[in-house]
Motif scaffolding. Structure first.
Motif, mmCIF file in Angstrom:
data_model
loop_
_atom_site.group_PDB
_atom_site.id
_atom_site.type_symbol
_atom_site.label_atom_id
_atom_site.label_comp_id
_atom_site.label_asym_id
_atom_site.label_seq_id
_atom_site.Cartn_x
_atom_site.Cartn_y
_atom_site.Cartn_z
ATOM 1 N N GLY A 79 0.763 -1.243 0.000
ATOM 2 C CA GLY A 79 0.000 0.000 0.000
ATOM 3 C C GLY A 79 0.787 1.282 0.000
ATOM 4 N N ILE A 80 2.124 1.208 -0.074
ATOM 5 C CA ILE A 80 2.888 2.451 -0.129
ATOM 6 C C ILE A 80 2.775 3.060 -1.519
ATOM 7 C CG2 ILE A 80 4.447 1.580 1.636
ATOM 8 C CD1 ILE A 80 6.613 1.417 -0.612
ATOM 9 N N ASP A 81 3.212 4.322 -1.633
ATOM 10 C CA ASP A 81 3.055 5.053 -2.893
ATOM 11 C C ASP A 81 4.346 5.195 -3.681
ATOM 12 O OD1 ASP A 81 0.162 6.135 -2.737
ATOM 13 O OD2 ASP A 81 0.994 6.569 -0.762
ATOM 14 N N GLY A 82 5.470 4.910 -3.050
ATOM 15 C CA GLY A 82 6.720 5.073 -3.767
ATOM 16 C C GLY A 82 7.907 4.761 -2.899
ATOM 17 N N TRP A 83 9.091 4.992 -3.475
ATOM 18 C CA TRP A 83 10.342 4.622 -2.832
ATOM 19 C C TRP A 83 11.367 5.754 -2.931
ATOM 20 C CZ3 TRP A 83 11.622 0.196 -0.204
ATOM 21 C CH2 TRP A 83 10.746 -0.894 -0.318
ATOM 22 N N ARG A 84 12.041 6.010 -1.841
ATOM 23 C CA ARG A 84 13.323 6.715 -1.863
ATOM 24 C C ARG A 84 14.398 5.637 -1.902
ATOM 25 N NH1 ARG A 84 17.565 7.433 1.582
ATOM 26 N NH2 ARG A 84 18.770 9.365 1.389
ATOM 27 N N LEU A 85 15.285 5.708 -2.887
ATOM 28 C CA LEU A 85 16.304 4.685 -3.092
ATOM 29 C C LEU A 85 17.631 5.216 -2.568
ATOM 30 C CD1 LEU A 85 15.120 3.703 -6.658
ATOM 31 C CD2 LEU A 85 14.666 2.476 -4.514
ATOM 32 N N ASP A 86 18.024 4.713 -1.412
ATOM 33 C CA ASP A 86 19.215 5.206 -0.731
ATOM 34 C C ASP A 86 20.471 4.881 -1.529
ATOM 35 O OD1 ASP A 86 20.348 6.257 1.926
ATOM 36 O OD2 ASP A 86 21.463 4.385 1.648
ATOM 37 N N ALA A 87 21.442 5.824 -1.484
ATOM 38 C CA ALA A 87 22.728 5.635 -2.165
ATOM 39 C C ALA A 87 22.543 5.222 -3.619
ATOM 40 C CB ALA A 87 23.590 4.606 -1.422
ATOM 41 N N ALA A 88 21.535 5.783 -4.264
ATOM 42 C CA ALA A 88 21.290 5.449 -5.676
ATOM 43 C C ALA A 88 22.485 5.795 -6.548
ATOM 44 C CB ALA A 88 20.048 6.181 -6.173
ATOM 45 N N TYR A 89 23.259 6.786 -6.114
ATOM 46 C CA TYR A 89 24.416 7.211 -6.889
ATOM 47 C C TYR A 89 25.489 6.130 -6.996
ATOM 48 C CZ TYR A 89 26.286 7.978 -2.175
ATOM 49 O OH TYR A 89 26.684 7.814 -0.858
ATOM 50 N N ALA A 90 25.490 5.155 -6.087
ATOM 51 C CA ALA A 90 26.513 4.115 -6.072
ATOM 52 C C ALA A 90 26.118 2.879 -6.871
ATOM 53 C CB ALA A 90 26.821 3.724 -4.623
ATOM 54 N N VAL A 91 24.918 2.877 -7.423
ATOM 55 C CA VAL A 91 24.369 1.698 -8.108
ATOM 56 C C VAL A 91 24.351 1.943 -9.615
ATOM 57 C CG1 VAL A 91 22.308 0.256 -8.358
ATOM 58 C CG2 VAL A 91 22.976 1.118 -6.097
ATOM 59 N N PRO A 92 24.747 0.976 -10.430
ATOM 60 C CA PRO A 92 24.713 1.158 -11.887
ATOM 61 C C PRO A 92 23.307 1.466 -12.388
ATOM 62 C CG PRO A 92 25.983 -0.807 -11.310
ATOM 63 C CD PRO A 92 25.314 -0.343 -10.050
ATOM 64 N N LEU A 93 23.226 2.397 -13.318
ATOM 65 C CA LEU A 93 21.923 2.819 -13.837
ATOM 66 C C LEU A 93 21.138 1.677 -14.483
ATOM 67 C CD1 LEU A 93 22.769 6.348 -15.294
ATOM 68 C CD2 LEU A 93 21.894 5.746 -13.034
ATOM 69 N N PRO A 94 21.766 0.768 -15.211
ATOM 70 C CA PRO A 94 20.970 -0.333 -15.782
ATOM 71 C C PRO A 94 20.281 -1.184 -14.717
ATOM 72 C CG PRO A 94 23.072 -0.164 -16.913
ATOM 73 C CD PRO A 94 23.147 0.754 -15.723
ATOM 74 N N PHE A 95 20.883 -1.287 -13.538
ATOM 75 C CA PHE A 95 20.245 -2.040 -12.467
ATOM 76 C C PHE A 95 18.932 -1.380 -12.055
ATOM 77 C CE2 PHE A 95 19.283 -2.777 -8.024
ATOM 78 C CZ PHE A 95 19.408 -4.150 -7.902
ATOM 79 N N TRP A 96 18.980 -0.060 -11.843
ATOM 80 C CA TRP A 96 17.741 0.635 -11.477
ATOM 81 C C TRP A 96 16.705 0.502 -12.576
ATOM 82 C CZ3 TRP A 96 17.550 0.863 -6.727
ATOM 83 C CH2 TRP A 96 18.528 1.429 -5.904
ATOM 84 N N HIS A 97 17.135 0.644 -13.799
ATOM 85 C CA HIS A 97 16.192 0.569 -14.920
ATOM 86 C C HIS A 97 15.470 -0.775 -14.923
ATOM 87 C CE1 HIS A 97 14.727 0.463 -19.089
ATOM 88 N NE2 HIS A 97 14.776 1.784 -19.041
ATOM 89 N N ALA A 98 16.207 -1.845 -14.645
ATOM 90 C CA ALA A 98 15.603 -3.177 -14.658
ATOM 91 C C ALA A 98 14.695 -3.393 -13.460
ATOM 92 C CB ALA A 98 16.701 -4.240 -14.692
ATOM 93 N N ALA A 99 15.188 -3.119 -12.247
ATOM 94 C CA ALA A 99 14.422 -3.411 -11.032
ATOM 95 C C ALA A 99 13.189 -2.522 -10.921
ATOM 96 C CB ALA A 99 15.314 -3.254 -9.802
ATOM 97 N N VAL A 100 13.360 -1.222 -11.153
ATOM 98 C CA VAL A 100 12.233 -0.295 -11.068
ATOM 99 C C VAL A 100 11.235 -0.573 -12.182
ATOM 100 C CG1 VAL A 100 11.592 2.141 -11.305
ATOM 101 C CG2 VAL A 100 13.493 1.485 -9.809
ATOM 102 N N GLY A 101 11.750 -0.898 -13.360
ATOM 103 C CA GLY A 101 10.855 -1.202 -14.480
ATOM 104 C C GLY A 101 9.925 -2.358 -14.170
#
Length: 440
Positions: free
Chosen positions: A179-201
């Motif tokens: 039931g939450i509305d969204g996420w703050r992704l901690d230390a996102a700057y340290a994670v490869p962008l393709p990873f976020w694209h895949a998981a968030v997608g």
């Protein structure tokens, strides 16, 4: 971009410290402490402040401060049970409050189940590819591993491992289902962008209206949106420019930062703030206390998604220290109810109400851009303009101790929102002070 974000103003709290939890995890088998219920008296408070979003720091089981997660699918027993969390979300829904969770997916605590399996089984562990390990390296564990910025108790995940992508996507979906509305992704700057694209997608497939904001300190902010698939990032450049330009009496720094901010706003709406759980509180960062209102005037009149760190609206003080437990001053426990707060903070609370109310009258500010009108070391005037050019506000900031008459042109009847006595001084601003000129 999800439509509801255009109207949200977050109130951000770090639950473990806000609720006075123990510094370390409870021993195995200890009963959960239903502290999350103590948030309920504060929900009406945040609504009365003008906010309609609760941005919660980590609520998952962790070893200490919440960012050393040991189980992303279990509520930290220091905060309560899943039923307690469900009750909090229900109370938020009843008041129309959106809820943002804080997820740490760059690293985990050493007691994270898959890493415990590696500690027990070494090269034979089925989770060995979840981490960046060096079985030929030295170390007290008999092998080496990558950590987060030199903190050995924070074990870095291997974001090239498909099973890690699967795991993070599952966690994101699980709590969005909850039931939450969204996420703050901690230390996102340290994670490869393709990873976020895949998981968030993958999470968006079922929850297209969810909002994802990454913690990014500096760099190419738009890349986390265009390549990482996020909706927003934390606007640390603007945060720094606000307080340092006031301390240095150098509004040229802020004017430059606003130009940068406009380039970001053309792509997405950044998360804006003047304080959070990781930095010195605004009331302590400013060398001149009377400049606090100027900082807030900027926060609530430029484009973005504003966030207020719990306690800043009461002029809480606290300095971030570079030492063990250096966050303690900026993450104090709160009293049981708002009525227990000290009297000195309520004028700052009412100032927040005034400026959040101004923003509510002009929801187009979400994607506004600014145009400089006057820039000196101690004075700044800018015009905030809607994307379609149909709406505008003029903001006047005077950091000097003496009054300043701004040479700006206005047209039509105006309503003046200001830091001074309520008298319409037009374009003259007593010092230090601020005014916002809005169409009447």
């Amino acid at each position: 971009m999800t439509g509801w974000v255009e109207h949200v103003v977050w109130w951000h709290a770090h639950p473990l410290t806000f609720l006075g939890a123990e510094r370390d995890a409870l021993p195995p088998g200890a009963p959960a402490v239903p502290r999350l219920r103590a948030f309920e008296p504060w929900l009406d408070y945040l609504v009365e402040l003008g906010c309609n979003g609760l941005a919660l720091g980590p609520v998952f089981a962790s070893a200490t401060h919440g960012y050393d997660t040991v189980d992303h699918l279990r509520v930290d027993p220091r905060l309560g049970t899943e039923d307690d969390l469900r009750r909090l979300l229900d109370e938020c829904r009843r008041r129309g409050i959106r809820v943002l969770f804080d997820g740490v997916f760059n690293h985990v605590g050493r007691d994270f189940g898959p890493f415990r399996d590696v500690l027990a089984n070494g090269r034979s562990s089925s989770y060995k590819n979840w981490f960046r390990l060096d079985f030929d390296g030295d170390g007290p564990d008999g092998f080496g591993y990558a950590d987060f910025e030199g903190h050995r108790h924070l074990v870095a995940l291997n974001h090239d491992e498909p099973a890690v992508v699967d795991y993070v996507a599952e966690v994101l979906r699980h709590w969005l289902d909850f039931g939450i509305d969204g996420w703050r992704l901690d230390a996102a700057y340290a994670v490869p962008l393709p990873f976020w694209h895949a998981a968030v997608g993958r999470a968006r497939e079922k929850h297209p209206d969810a909002w994802f904001v990454g913690e990014v300190l500096h760099g190419d902010y738009p890349a986390w949106v265009s390549d990482g698939g996020l909706d927003s990032v934390t606007q640390y450049e603007l945060w720094k420019a606000i307080w340092s330009s006031l301390n240095d009496l150098n509004f040229f720094e802020l004017a430059w930062a606003l130009e940068r901010h406009d380039t970001f706003s053309a792509t997405f709406a950044p998360m804006t703030f003047v304080g959070n759980h990781d930095v010195t509180r605004l009331a302590s960062a400013l060398t001149e206390p009377r400049h606090l209102g100027l900082a807030l005037a900027v926060l609530f009149t430029v484009g973005g998604v504003p966030s207020v760190y719990a306690g800043d609206e009461q002029a809480f003080q606290g300095v971030k220290r570079d030492r063990e437990f250096g966050d303690d001053e900026v993450r104090p426990p709160f009293p049981p109810a708002p009525a227990d707060l000290a009297a000195y903070g309520w004028p700052t609370y009412h100032l927040h109400q005034q400026l959040i109310g101004l923003r509510r009258r002009h929801p187009w500010l979400h994607r506004a851009t600014t145009r400089k009108l006057v820039v000196t070391n101690k004075q700044l005037a800018y015009e905030s303009v809607a994307p379609d050019g149909a709406h505008r506000l003029i903001v006047l900031l005077n950091a000097a101790t003496e009054p300043y008459d701004f040479d700006v042109t206005t047209s039509g009847p105006l309503h003046v929102v200001s830091s001074h006595d309520g008298t319409d001084h037009g374009t003259s601003v007593p010092g230090p002070g601020w005014s916002v000129l809005e169409p009447a």
